[in-house]
Design an enzyme around this catalytic site. Structure first.
Site, PDB file in Angstrom:
ATOM      1  N   CYS A  53     -19.068  -7.808 -10.177  1.00  0.00           N
ATOM      2  CA  CYS A  53     -20.234  -8.644  -9.854  1.00  0.00           C
ATOM      3  C   CYS A  53     -20.735  -8.369  -8.431  1.00  0.00           C
ATOM      4  O   CYS A  53     -19.975  -7.935  -7.558  1.00  0.00           O
ATOM      5  CB  CYS A  53     -19.876 -10.110  -9.941  1.00  0.00           C
ATOM      6  SG  CYS A  53     -19.502 -10.694 -11.595  1.00  0.00           S
ATOM      7  N   GLU A  55     -21.473 -10.444  -6.046  1.00  0.00           N
ATOM      8  CA  GLU A  55     -20.826 -11.250  -5.001  1.00  0.00           C
ATOM      9  C   GLU A  55     -19.546 -10.585  -4.509  1.00  0.00           C
ATOM     10  O   GLU A  55     -19.266 -10.544  -3.313  1.00  0.00           O
ATOM     11  CB  GLU A  55     -20.484 -12.646  -5.533  1.00  0.00           C
ATOM     12  CG  GLU A  55     -21.689 -13.475  -5.934  1.00  0.00           C
ATOM     13  CD  GLU A  55     -22.047 -13.323  -7.403  1.00  0.00           C
ATOM     14  OE1 GLU A  55     -21.936 -12.192  -7.942  1.00  0.00           O
ATOM     15  OE2 GLU A  55     -22.443 -14.324  -8.015  1.00  0.00           O
ATOM     16  N   CYS A  85     -20.185 -16.388 -11.233  1.00  0.00           N
ATOM     17  CA  CYS A  85     -19.245 -16.568 -12.341  1.00  0.00           C
ATOM     18  C   CYS A  85     -17.938 -17.167 -11.826  1.00  0.00           C
ATOM     19  O   CYS A  85     -17.674 -17.219 -10.617  1.00  0.00           O
ATOM     20  CB  CYS A  85     -18.997 -15.240 -13.056  1.00  0.00           C
ATOM     21  SG  CYS A  85     -17.850 -14.146 -12.177  1.00  0.00           S
TER      22      CYS A  85
END
Ligand code: THU
Length: 125
Positions: A53, A55, A85
């Site tokens: 992801c 992030e 998430c």
């Protein structure tokens, strides 16, 4: 670096996402206490489970460059606002439980929260 600037950096990064499978590009921009900013995008893979992801890419870039003190992260994707998430919440919590999170979209709308609020009663050793 104000909220709008950080969201803009996240959104610009989003244009560099590698998301051929989901076709769901995500961008992130992580602000460090010293003013440094690290961006991240989701990087997918043909092998299921190997995708990362936006992030975590931003956080791992920052940590690998010696940064440990984080103030704020902006994340953008299409939709009303981009919600990190569960895996990213856990990883962010390890390094910055009080991190501010700006959950945005490409139109500039965003919702402000913190990692602690996104992951109450988090696991830690
Ligand atoms: N994704 C992120 O990069 N960050 C989020 O906060 C939510 C989901 C990615 C993972 C995958 O590449 C794509 O979005 C669709 O799930």
């Amino acid at each position: 670096m104000d909220d709008r600037e950080l969201l803009t950096l996240a959104n610009e990064a989003r244009g560099r996402a590698y998301a051929p499978y989901s076709k769901f590009p995500v961008g992130a921009a992580l602000l460090c206490r010293d003013g440094a900013v690290f961006t991240g995008v989701n990087v997918e893979n043909a092998v299921n489970g190997l995708s990362l992801c936006a992030e975590r890419v931003a956080l791992f870039k920052a940590i690998s460059e010696g940064h440990r003190d984080f103030v704020k992260i902006a994340v953008t994707c299409r939709g009303t606002h981009c919600r990190p998430c569960g895996a990213c919440r856990q990883v962010l919590h390890e390094h910055a439980p009080d991190l501010e999170v700006l959950m945005g979209n490409p139109d500039g709308a965003f919702v402000r929260t913190t990692v602690r609020d996104l992951l109450p009663d988090a696991f830690s050793l």
